[in-house]
Design a protein around this motif. Structure first.
Motif, PDB file in Angstrom:
ATOM      1  N   PRO A  45       0.835  -1.206   0.000  1.00 55.21           N
ATOM      2  CA  PRO A  45       0.000   0.000   0.000  1.00 55.21           C
ATOM      3  C   PRO A  45       0.872   1.258   0.000  1.00 55.21           C
ATOM      4  CG  PRO A  45      -0.036  -1.040   2.155  1.00 55.21           C
ATOM      5  CD  PRO A  45       0.725  -1.951   1.242  1.00 55.21           C
ATOM      6  N   ASN A  46       0.354   2.314  -0.590  1.00 59.99           N
ATOM      7  CA  ASN A  46       1.066   3.584  -0.647  1.00 59.99           C
ATOM      8  C   ASN A  46       0.636   4.426   0.552  1.00 59.99           C
ATOM      9  OD1 ASN A  46       2.282   5.983  -1.245  1.00 59.99           O
ATOM     10  ND2 ASN A  46       1.418   6.167  -3.296  1.00 59.99           N
ATOM     11  N   ASN A  48       1.139   7.455   1.204  1.00 54.75           N
ATOM     12  CA  ASN A  48       0.691   8.797   0.828  1.00 54.75           C
ATOM     13  C   ASN A  48      -0.804   8.840   0.529  1.00 54.75           C
ATOM     14  OD1 ASN A  48       3.135  10.189   1.141  1.00 54.75           O
ATOM     15  ND2 ASN A  48       3.851   9.384  -0.820  1.00 54.75           N
ATOM     16  N   ASP A  49      -1.420   7.687   0.319  1.00 49.44           N
ATOM     17  CA  ASP A  49      -2.867   7.646   0.115  1.00 49.44           C
ATOM     18  C   ASP A  49      -3.616   8.049   1.386  1.00 49.44           C
ATOM     19  OD1 ASP A  49      -2.502   6.828  -2.480  1.00 49.44           O
ATOM     20  OD2 ASP A  49      -2.838   4.703  -2.066  1.00 49.44           O
ATOM     21  N   LEU A  50      -2.936   8.041   2.530  1.00 43.25           N
ATOM     22  CA  LEU A  50      -3.566   8.405   3.797  1.00 43.25           C
ATOM     23  C   LEU A  50      -3.640   9.913   4.008  1.00 43.25           C
ATOM     24  CD1 LEU A  50      -1.834   5.802   6.142  1.00 43.25           C
ATOM     25  CD2 LEU A  50      -4.154   5.706   5.222  1.00 43.25           C
ATOM     26  N   GLY A  52      -4.710  13.561   3.953  1.00 41.40           N
ATOM     27  CA  GLY A  52      -5.988  14.215   3.700  1.00 41.40           C
ATOM     28  C   GLY A  52      -6.903  14.074   4.900  1.00 41.40           C
ATOM     29  N   SER A  54     -10.252  12.493   6.751  1.00 40.95           N
ATOM     30  CA  SER A  54     -11.116  11.315   6.778  1.00 40.95           C
ATOM     31  C   SER A  54     -12.084  11.439   7.936  1.00 40.95           C
ATOM     32  CB  SER A  54     -10.292  10.039   6.962  1.00 40.95           C
ATOM     33  OG  SER A  54      -9.368   9.880   5.926  1.00 40.95           O
ATOM     34  N   SER A  75       0.889  14.807   6.471  1.00 43.39           N
ATOM     35  CA  SER A  75       2.022  14.260   5.710  1.00 43.39           C
ATOM     36  C   SER A  75       2.409  12.895   6.255  1.00 43.39           C
ATOM     37  CB  SER A  75       3.228  15.191   5.762  1.00 43.39           C
ATOM     38  OG  SER A  75       3.729  15.240   7.085  1.00 43.39           O
TER      39      SER A  75
END
Length: 81
Positions: A45-46, A48-50, A52, A54, A75
């Protein structure tokens, strides 16, 4: 009078053949379904997809009223948030 041998397959033999066929089919199905699972796990999994905002449900038990809060991740560096 001639002795005519039977020319049919006994029921017990048919049952054994059907059981073996079923077992082979189940093994093939299990192997094929496992192949897709292995491929999905090969991709990491990346992190950086986290990054933002949520919405997270923080209720103490599953049957409690929903308690939503915003989780903001600004970040990801070296695998740490």
């Amino acid at each position: 009078m001639r002795n005519i041998s039977r020319r049919f397959i006994p029921a017990s033999t048919v049952d054994v053949v059907q059981m073996k066929t079923t077992k082979v089919a189940l093994v093939v199905l299990a192997v094929l379904s496992g192949v897709g699972t292995l491929r999905a796990q090969d991709v990491a999994p990346n992190a950086n997809d986290l990054v933002g905002a949520s919405q997270v449900d923080l209720r103490p038990t599953p049957d409690a009223d929903a308690y939503f809060q915003v989780l903001l991740i600004s970040s990801v560096e070296d695998g740490s948030i």
